[in-house]
Design a protein around this motif. Structure first.
Motif, PDB file in Angstrom:
ATOM      1  N   ILE A   1      -9.253  -7.857  -9.082  1.00 25.94           N
ATOM      2  CA  ILE A   1      -8.698  -7.664 -10.553  1.00 25.94           C
ATOM      3  C   ILE A   1      -8.004  -6.401 -10.616  1.00 25.94           C
ATOM      4  O   ILE A   1      -7.030  -6.433 -11.258  1.00 25.94           O
ATOM      5  CB  ILE A   1     -10.261  -7.227 -11.306  1.00 25.94           C
ATOM      6  N   SER A   2      -8.290  -5.479  -9.805  1.00 29.74           N
ATOM      7  CA  SER A   2      -7.708  -3.896  -9.930  1.00 29.74           C
ATOM      8  C   SER A   2      -6.105  -4.244  -9.045  1.00 29.74           C
ATOM      9  O   SER A   2      -5.217  -3.722  -9.597  1.00 29.74           O
ATOM     10  CB  SER A   2      -8.375  -2.878  -8.987  1.00 29.74           C
ATOM     11  N   ASP A   3      -6.113  -5.323  -8.261  1.00 32.76           N
ATOM     12  CA  ASP A   3      -4.836  -5.374  -7.619  1.00 32.76           C
ATOM     13  C   ASP A   3      -3.896  -6.336  -8.621  1.00 32.76           C
ATOM     14  O   ASP A   3      -2.940  -5.780  -8.708  1.00 32.76           O
ATOM     15  CB  ASP A   3      -5.196  -6.544  -6.659  1.00 32.76           C
TER      16      ASP A   3
ATOM     17  N   ALA B   1      -2.520   1.807  -4.881  1.00 28.49           N
ATOM     18  CA  ALA B   1      -2.001   1.089  -3.780  1.00 28.49           C
ATOM     19  C   ALA B   1      -2.669   1.332  -2.410  1.00 28.49           C
ATOM     20  O   ALA B   1      -3.168   0.493  -1.579  1.00 28.49           O
ATOM     21  CB  ALA B   1      -0.534   1.312  -3.593  1.00 28.49           C
ATOM     22  N   ALA B   2      -2.901   2.421  -2.296  1.00 26.67           N
ATOM     23  CA  ALA B   2      -3.771   2.881  -0.900  1.00 26.67           C
ATOM     24  C   ALA B   2      -5.119   2.580  -1.269  1.00 26.67           C
ATOM     25  O   ALA B   2      -5.783   2.002  -0.177  1.00 26.67           O
ATOM     26  CB  ALA B   2      -3.542   4.625  -1.077  1.00 26.67           C
ATOM     27  N   LEU B   3      -5.775   2.647  -2.429  1.00 31.85           N
ATOM     28  CA  LEU B   3      -7.032   2.261  -2.756  1.00 31.85           C
ATOM     29  C   LEU B   3      -7.286   0.964  -2.301  1.00 31.85           C
ATOM     30  O   LEU B   3      -8.402   0.633  -1.884  1.00 31.85           O
ATOM     31  CB  LEU B   3      -7.623   2.740  -3.976  1.00 31.85           C
ATOM     32  N   THR B   4      -6.726  -0.049  -2.917  1.00 32.71           N
ATOM     33  CA  THR B   4      -6.931  -1.457  -3.054  1.00 32.71           C
ATOM     34  C   THR B   4      -6.814  -1.869  -1.638  1.00 32.71           C
ATOM     35  O   THR B   4      -7.343  -2.985  -1.328  1.00 32.71           O
ATOM     36  CB  THR B   4      -6.201  -2.202  -3.926  1.00 32.71           C
TER      37      THR B   4
ATOM     38  N   SER C   1       0.988  -1.191   0.038  1.00 35.59           N
ATOM     39  CA  SER C   1       0.131  -0.005  -0.068  1.00 35.59           C
ATOM     40  C   SER C   1       0.528   1.243  -0.092  1.00 35.59           C
ATOM     41  O   SER C   1       2.128   1.109   0.272  1.00 35.59           O
ATOM     42  CB  SER C   1      -0.858  -0.254   1.302  1.00 35.59           C
ATOM     43  N   ALA C   2       0.302   2.173  -0.238  1.00 30.77           N
ATOM     44  CA  ALA C   2       1.126   3.673   0.201  1.00 30.77           C
ATOM     45  C   ALA C   2       1.714   3.616   1.228  1.00 30.77           C
ATOM     46  O   ALA C   2       2.894   4.362   1.445  1.00 30.77           O
ATOM     47  CB  ALA C   2       0.046   4.938  -0.120  1.00 30.77           C
TER      48      ALA C   2
ATOM     49  N   ILE D   1     -13.723   7.351  -2.337  1.00 30.06           N
ATOM     50  CA  ILE D   1     -13.374   6.628  -3.500  1.00 30.06           C
ATOM     51  C   ILE D   1     -13.506   5.063  -3.257  1.00 30.06           C
ATOM     52  O   ILE D   1     -14.040   4.388  -3.802  1.00 30.06           O
ATOM     53  CB  ILE D   1     -12.527   7.123  -4.396  1.00 30.06           C
ATOM     54  N   GLY D   2     -12.716   5.014  -2.143  1.00 30.99           N
ATOM     55  CA  GLY D   2     -12.519   3.534  -1.640  1.00 30.99           C
ATOM     56  C   GLY D   2     -13.531   2.641  -1.329  1.00 30.99           C
ATOM     57  O   GLY D   2     -14.034   1.687  -1.450  1.00 30.99           O
TER      58      GLY D   2
END
Length: 532
Positions: free
Chosen positions: A188-190, A340-343, A57-58, A173-174
């Motif tokens: 999938i996004s990961d 990275a932060a979002l997922t 992640s971030a 958003i997350g």
């Protein structure tokens, strides 16, 4: 704020979102299995990508590069030594989970101990996510975004206000992403972001060395090796950020907990279509961990040569990217960091919802003798995600006041929740007669004594050594209780597997190759290698 950077960021972020939507548009998200486990149908590449990028992640982008800049490469040990822990989990723990057909890691603790232990551990997980993991992800994402796009300077607002604004933007958003897409969208996004991160990891050190060498990569590399070369050392001493000895004590325990018990990580592997795919996915994620220093540590290493003083060392990674990359690539790296932060945030939210719905909400309705439908479970989960998101967004900005740096703060606080849970899991696996009361007493003893050691008593020991000592003491305490009041009937695991349990044929060969590669990277960044 450069227009090309912003456009590049938007283009890549939207592309990832579209790919995730396209791949999940036909998924049935109206059942708890569909929302939380992607209908248990993930292949090894998606499992590996999800495991790797949910872990990255971030927090790692910001925290690890900060510690390399302020200390040395010893922080690399967190990610690199986890390869050994991941392979142990793949071989010994994942088959147990899949054989039981569990949905959450506390489910196994219920099977081994009792429902009270399951509720206790579920609450510990939820508190950990709400006060530590999710806020840290939001805070690090906000720092990265501000450093890459200079939001506070562009809009002429204070740094503190900017962090609040960006934390709430990422959180909103997350939460929307998770509520609408479920685990399959996260996985999938990961995977897409994992491929993008690999590409960025190849390009960013090259650009950094070229910038350091004023156009010459060779000159930049020579400067890196001959100036401040103590920063190249990953074999940490007693006073470094990560003493090397801790790899064999508390760090091993934390890594085993993380990859073998942490719900938002284990949930990715539990969603695989069979054991072999799960084990191959873990091998893919292990390979990613070996490559990851290119992005998580090398930028901080090059930054030592570029910046003699930074007012806020947490901004070393975004400052580095902003300086060495052309605008289009800056936007690309910002999209990876934002992703990275979002997922990780999305995976954490999905797991908090899973734990709440399946381990607390559903049992409560059963106790009240109230029938509950799949739609009610899904709706309850989504409402809980909104609540958790709101709490995490409130807590996140206050991490700015942590004195030890973001990454050390995250690992130290996680000790309150991680190793205690892993301890009762280990005892439950190796001893068949330790009763449920021993698990509850063990958890309480571990958490209270660790809190005392970190908040009230100066032991003079690194917190990872303290965790290892408390692990041993708690195991002995639980075994003593087991000898005093053993279960009348020894525990026998029930087979309730919902996927094929045939293991991956080549797992041992790849395990040996991965361990050799892990040791090789340690040797490279040591007094026997580049840090001479």
């Amino acid at each position: 704020m450069n227009a090309a950077s912003v456009l590049s960021f938007i283009l890549f972020t939207v592309t990832v979102a579209i790919i995730s939507w396209y791949k999940t548009r036909k998924e049935n998200l109206q059942t708890s299995t569909g929302l939380f486990f992607a209908n248990r149908n993930l292949g090894f590449l998606v499992v590996g990508g999800a495991l790797f990028f949910t872990n990255i992640s971030a927090v790692q982008f910001i925290g690890e590069n900060e510690l390399v800049y302020t200390n040395n490469m010893s922080v690399m040990a967190w990610g690199l030594s986890s390869v050994f822990a991941m392979l142990l989990v793949s071989e010994f723990i994942m088959p147990v989970y899949l054989r039981s057909g569990i949905s959450t890691t506390p489910d196994f603790l219920e099977e081994r101990y009792d429902a009270g232990t399951k509720r206790f551990v579920s609450i510990i997980f939820l508190v950990s996510y709400i006060v530590n993991m999710l806020p840290s992800v939001l805070y690090s994402g906000a720092i990265a975004f501000n450093g890459l796009f200079h939001v506070s300077e562009t809009f002429h607002i204070g740094y503190w206000q900017t962090i609040w604004l960006l934390v709430w933007l990422i959180g909103f958003i997350g939460c929307l992403y998770t509520v609408l897409g479920g685990l399959k969208a996260v996985a999938i996004s990961d995977t897409v972001l994992g491929v993008a991160m690999f590409a960025g990891g190849m390009v960013l050190p090259y650009l950094g060395l070229k910038y350091l060498g004023h156009g010459s990569v060779a000159h930049g590399f020579n400067t890196l090796l001959t100036s401040h070369n103590t920063h190249l050392n990953a074999i940490g001493g007693p006073h470094d950020a990560v003493p090397f000895a801790t790899i064999f004590t508390g760090m091993l325990l934390v890594n085993l907990y993380y990859w073998g018990t942490e719900q938002y990580i284990v949930q990715q592997a539990l969603a695989s279509r069979n054991l072999a795919e799960s084990q191959k996915g873990i091998a893919v994620a292990s390979l990613g961990k070996i490559i990851s220093p290119l992005l998580l540590n090398i930028p901080g290493l090059i930054a030592v040569q570029l910046y003699t003083h930074l007012h806020n060392t947490a901004e070393v990674f975004p400052q580095f990217v902003s300086d060495v990359c052309p605008p289009v690539l800056t936007g690309y790296m910002a999209a990876i960091t934002f992703g990275a932060a979002l997922t990780t945030f999305n995976a954490g939210l999905n797991s908090t919802s899973t734990l709440f719905v399946l381990n607390l909400y559903k049992p409560l309705k059963a106790w009240q003798q109230k029938p509950v439908t799949e739609r009610q479970l899904v709706n309850a989960g989504k409402r809980f995600e909104l609540l958790v998101c709101f709490l995490a967004m409130i807590i996140a900005p206050f991490i700015a006041f942590a004195k030890q740096g973001l990454y050390t703060y995250l690992q130290m606080v996680s000790g309150f929740f991680s190793v205690p849970i892993f301890t009762i899991l280990v005892v439950g696996l190796v001893h068949k007669r330790v009763p449920a009361i021993a698990a509850k007493i063990g958890l309480t003893f571990f958490i209270l004594t660790y809190a005392a050691s970190q908040l009230f008593i100066d032991t003079g020991l690194h917190f990872l050594h303290v965790l290892a000592i408390l692990f041993v003491l708690t195991v002995l305490l639980m075994l003593a209780i087991g000898a005093w009041r053993p279960m009348p009937v020894p525990f026998v695991q029930q087979w309730n597997n919902v996927v094929d349990l045939q293991p991956w044929k080549y797992r041992h060969l790849y395990a040996v190759l991965l361990i050799i590669a892990m040791i090789g990277v340690f040797v490279l960044f040591s007094p026997w290698g580049l840090a001479r």
